[in-house]
Design a protein around this motif. Structure first.
Motif, PDB file in Angstrom:
ATOM      1  N   MET A   8       4.565 -65.388   3.220  1.00 20.04           N
ATOM      2  CA  MET A   8       5.637 -65.576   4.219  1.00 20.04           C
ATOM      3  C   MET A   8       5.636 -65.635   5.572  1.00 20.04           C
ATOM      4  SD  MET A   8       9.121 -66.410   2.693  1.00 20.04           S
ATOM      5  CE  MET A   8      10.447 -66.633   3.486  1.00 20.04           C
ATOM      6  N   SER A   9       6.181 -66.699   6.332  1.00 24.81           N
ATOM      7  CA  SER A   9       6.824 -66.133   7.902  1.00 24.81           C
ATOM      8  C   SER A   9       7.479 -65.382   8.479  1.00 24.81           C
ATOM      9  CB  SER A   9       6.512 -67.787   8.232  1.00 24.81           C
ATOM     10  OG  SER A   9       7.529 -68.680   8.099  1.00 24.81           O
ATOM     11  N   ARG A  10       7.282 -65.290   9.318  1.00 29.37           N
ATOM     12  CA  ARG A  10       8.502 -64.119   9.853  1.00 29.37           C
ATOM     13  C   ARG A  10       9.516 -64.776  10.412  1.00 29.37           C
ATOM     14  NH1 ARG A  10       5.981 -60.120  14.515  1.00 29.37           N
ATOM     15  NH2 ARG A  10       7.951 -58.691  14.560  1.00 29.37           N
ATOM     16  N   SER A  11      10.217 -64.879   9.905  1.00 29.52           N
ATOM     17  CA  SER A  11      11.350 -64.972  10.477  1.00 29.52           C
ATOM     18  C   SER A  11      11.696 -66.362   9.791  1.00 29.52           C
ATOM     19  CB  SER A  11      12.179 -64.204  11.515  1.00 29.52           C
ATOM     20  OG  SER A  11      11.975 -62.901  11.267  1.00 29.52           O
ATOM     21  N   GLY A  12      10.872 -66.908   9.023  1.00 29.36           N
ATOM     22  CA  GLY A  12      10.464 -68.924   9.272  1.00 29.36           C
ATOM     23  C   GLY A  12      10.454 -69.176  10.801  1.00 29.36           C
ATOM     24  N   THR A  13       9.567 -68.859  11.345  1.00 30.78           N
ATOM     25  CA  THR A  13       9.170 -69.492  12.655  1.00 30.78           C
ATOM     26  C   THR A  13       7.970 -69.388  12.406  1.00 30.78           C
ATOM     27  OG1 THR A  13      10.314 -68.124  13.980  1.00 30.78           O
ATOM     28  CG2 THR A  13       8.249 -68.883  14.894  1.00 30.78           C
ATOM     29  N   VAL A  14       8.245 -71.040  12.757  1.00 33.33           N
ATOM     30  CA  VAL A  14       6.433 -71.753  13.258  1.00 33.33           C
ATOM     31  C   VAL A  14       5.611 -71.739  14.360  1.00 33.33           C
ATOM     32  CG1 VAL A  14       5.279 -74.007  12.452  1.00 33.33           C
ATOM     33  CG2 VAL A  14       6.472 -72.987  11.001  1.00 33.33           C
ATOM     34  N   ILE A  15       4.897 -71.629  14.630  1.00 30.59           N
ATOM     35  CA  ILE A  15       4.136 -71.596  15.957  1.00 30.59           C
ATOM     36  C   ILE A  15       3.334 -73.063  16.023  1.00 30.59           C
ATOM     37  CG2 ILE A  15       2.703 -70.790  17.933  1.00 30.59           C
ATOM     38  CD1 ILE A  15       4.936 -68.907  16.677  1.00 30.59           C
ATOM     39  N   GLY A  16       3.429 -74.076  17.318  1.00 23.09           N
ATOM     40  CA  GLY A  16       2.468 -74.887  17.158  1.00 23.09           C
ATOM     41  C   GLY A  16       1.675 -75.028  18.009  1.00 23.09           C
ATOM     42  N   VAL A  17       0.322 -74.908  17.587  1.00 22.77           N
ATOM     43  CA  VAL A  17      -1.083 -75.381  18.988  1.00 22.77           C
ATOM     44  C   VAL A  17      -1.068 -76.454  18.598  1.00 22.77           C
ATOM     45  CG1 VAL A  17      -3.179 -74.034  19.623  1.00 22.77           C
ATOM     46  CG2 VAL A  17      -1.302 -72.908  18.445  1.00 22.77           C
ATOM     47  N   LEU A  18      -1.385 -77.085  20.078  1.00 21.92           N
ATOM     48  CA  LEU A  18      -1.290 -78.853  20.349  1.00 21.92           C
ATOM     49  C   LEU A  18      -2.753 -78.307  20.726  1.00 21.92           C
ATOM     50  CD1 LEU A  18      -1.067 -81.380  20.181  1.00 21.92           C
ATOM     51  CD2 LEU A  18       0.420 -81.105  22.765  1.00 21.92           C
ATOM     52  N   ILE A  19      -3.955 -79.267  20.865  1.00 16.31           N
ATOM     53  CA  ILE A  19      -4.867 -79.932  21.205  1.00 16.31           C
ATOM     54  C   ILE A  19      -5.177 -80.806  21.325  1.00 16.31           C
ATOM     55  CG2 ILE A  19      -6.246 -76.803  20.180  1.00 16.31           C
ATOM     56  CD1 ILE A  19      -7.424 -78.462  18.622  1.00 16.31           C
ATOM     57  N   GLY A  20      -6.084 -80.536  22.671  1.00 18.37           N
ATOM     58  CA  GLY A  20      -6.729 -81.723  22.613  1.00 18.37           C
ATOM     59  C   GLY A  20      -8.205 -82.040  23.538  1.00 18.37           C
ATOM     60  N   ASP A  21      -8.794 -83.242  24.010  1.00 19.23           N
ATOM     61  CA  ASP A  21     -10.005 -83.111  23.928  1.00 19.23           C
ATOM     62  C   ASP A  21     -10.420 -82.507  25.834  1.00 19.23           C
ATOM     63  OD1 ASP A  21     -11.939 -85.226  22.860  1.00 19.23           O
ATOM     64  OD2 ASP A  21     -10.097 -86.056  23.445  1.00 19.23           O
ATOM     65  N   GLY A  22     -11.525 -81.568  25.912  1.00 19.84           N
ATOM     66  CA  GLY A  22     -12.152 -80.460  26.611  1.00 19.84           C
ATOM     67  C   GLY A  22     -11.232 -79.622  26.256  1.00 19.84           C
ATOM     68  N   ALA A  23     -10.278 -79.057  25.596  1.00 15.80           N
ATOM     69  CA  ALA A  23      -9.984 -77.366  25.144  1.00 15.80           C
ATOM     70  C   ALA A  23     -11.291 -77.018  25.420  1.00 15.80           C
ATOM     71  CB  ALA A  23      -8.973 -77.837  24.091  1.00 15.80           C
ATOM     72  N   PRO A  24     -11.274 -75.874  25.508  1.00 14.75           N
ATOM     73  CA  PRO A  24     -11.642 -74.479  25.821  1.00 14.75           C
ATOM     74  C   PRO A  24     -11.571 -73.323  23.719  1.00 14.75           C
ATOM     75  CG  PRO A  24     -11.154 -74.207  27.481  1.00 14.75           C
ATOM     76  CD  PRO A  24     -10.250 -75.127  26.447  1.00 14.75           C
ATOM     77  N   MET A  25     -13.174 -73.313  23.103  1.00 12.51           N
ATOM     78  CA  MET A  25     -13.287 -73.227  22.477  1.00 12.51           C
ATOM     79  C   MET A  25     -12.073 -71.970  21.683  1.00 12.51           C
ATOM     80  SD  MET A  25     -14.373 -74.102  19.190  1.00 12.51           S
ATOM     81  CE  MET A  25     -14.971 -73.306  18.658  1.00 12.51           C
ATOM     82  N   LEU A  26     -12.599 -71.133  22.852  1.00 16.52           N
ATOM     83  CA  LEU A  26     -11.445 -69.419  22.895  1.00 16.52           C
ATOM     84  C   LEU A  26      -9.894 -69.310  22.878  1.00 16.52           C
ATOM     85  CD1 LEU A  26     -11.975 -66.328  23.335  1.00 16.52           C
ATOM     86  CD2 LEU A  26     -11.458 -67.088  25.490  1.00 16.52           C
ATOM     87  N   GLU A  27      -9.360 -70.477  23.499  1.00 13.14           N
ATOM     88  CA  GLU A  27      -8.210 -71.089  24.381  1.00 13.14           C
ATOM     89  C   GLU A  27      -7.428 -71.632  22.504  1.00 13.14           C
ATOM     90  OE1 GLU A  27      -7.456 -73.276  27.193  1.00 13.14           O
ATOM     91  OE2 GLU A  27      -7.804 -71.605  28.375  1.00 13.14           O
ATOM     92  N   ILE A  28      -7.952 -71.992  21.815  1.00 10.30           N
ATOM     93  CA  ILE A  28      -8.045 -73.206  20.775  1.00 10.30           C
ATOM     94  C   ILE A  28      -7.966 -71.481  19.284  1.00 10.30           C
ATOM     95  CG2 ILE A  28      -9.211 -73.887  18.736  1.00 10.30           C
ATOM     96  CD1 ILE A  28     -10.613 -76.156  20.823  1.00 10.30           C
ATOM     97  N   ALA A  29      -8.530 -71.163  19.835  1.00 12.02           N
ATOM     98  CA  ALA A  29      -9.042 -69.599  18.766  1.00 12.02           C
ATOM     99  C   ALA A  29      -7.497 -68.867  18.562  1.00 12.02           C
ATOM    100  CB  ALA A  29     -10.120 -68.936  18.309  1.00 12.02           C
ATOM    101  N   VAL A  30      -7.948 -68.581  20.057  1.00  4.56           N
ATOM    102  CA  VAL A  30      -6.415 -66.915  20.348  1.00  4.56           C
ATOM    103  C   VAL A  30      -5.596 -67.099  19.812  1.00  4.56           C
ATOM    104  CG1 VAL A  30      -5.276 -65.814  22.086  1.00  4.56           C
ATOM    105  CG2 VAL A  30      -7.803 -66.535  22.542  1.00  4.56           C
TER     106      VAL A  30
END
Length: 67
Positions: free
Chosen positions: A1-23
């Motif tokens: 169950m998600s927290r208060s029904g909130t969905v967080i979207g993470v948009l990634i693109g070419d050239g994104a650093p792995m650390l930023e994709i994972a955090v």
């Protein structure tokens, strides 16, 4: 169950650093939010490390104007 029904979207693109994709998914996921990672376009995206990844969710544009 998600927290208060909130969905967080993470948009990634070419050239994104792995650390930023994972955090964001890690931080928000541990906090109890549902996190969905989307690519800026369909198909594989290449990180700064040269690793090809494919986001599990498609990117969609909202038809609702920003307020």
């Amino acid at each position: 169950m998600s927290r208060s029904g909130t969905v967080i979207g993470v948009l990634i693109g070419d050239g994104a650093p792995m650390l930023e994709i994972a955090v964001a998914p890690r931080v928000f996921g541990v906090a109890g939010f549902e996190v969905r990672t989307a690519g800026e376009r369909p198909g594989p995206l290449t990180t700064t490390a040269g690793i090809a990844i494919t986001a599990p969710h498609p990117s969609t544009r909202s038809t609702r104007p920003a307020s």
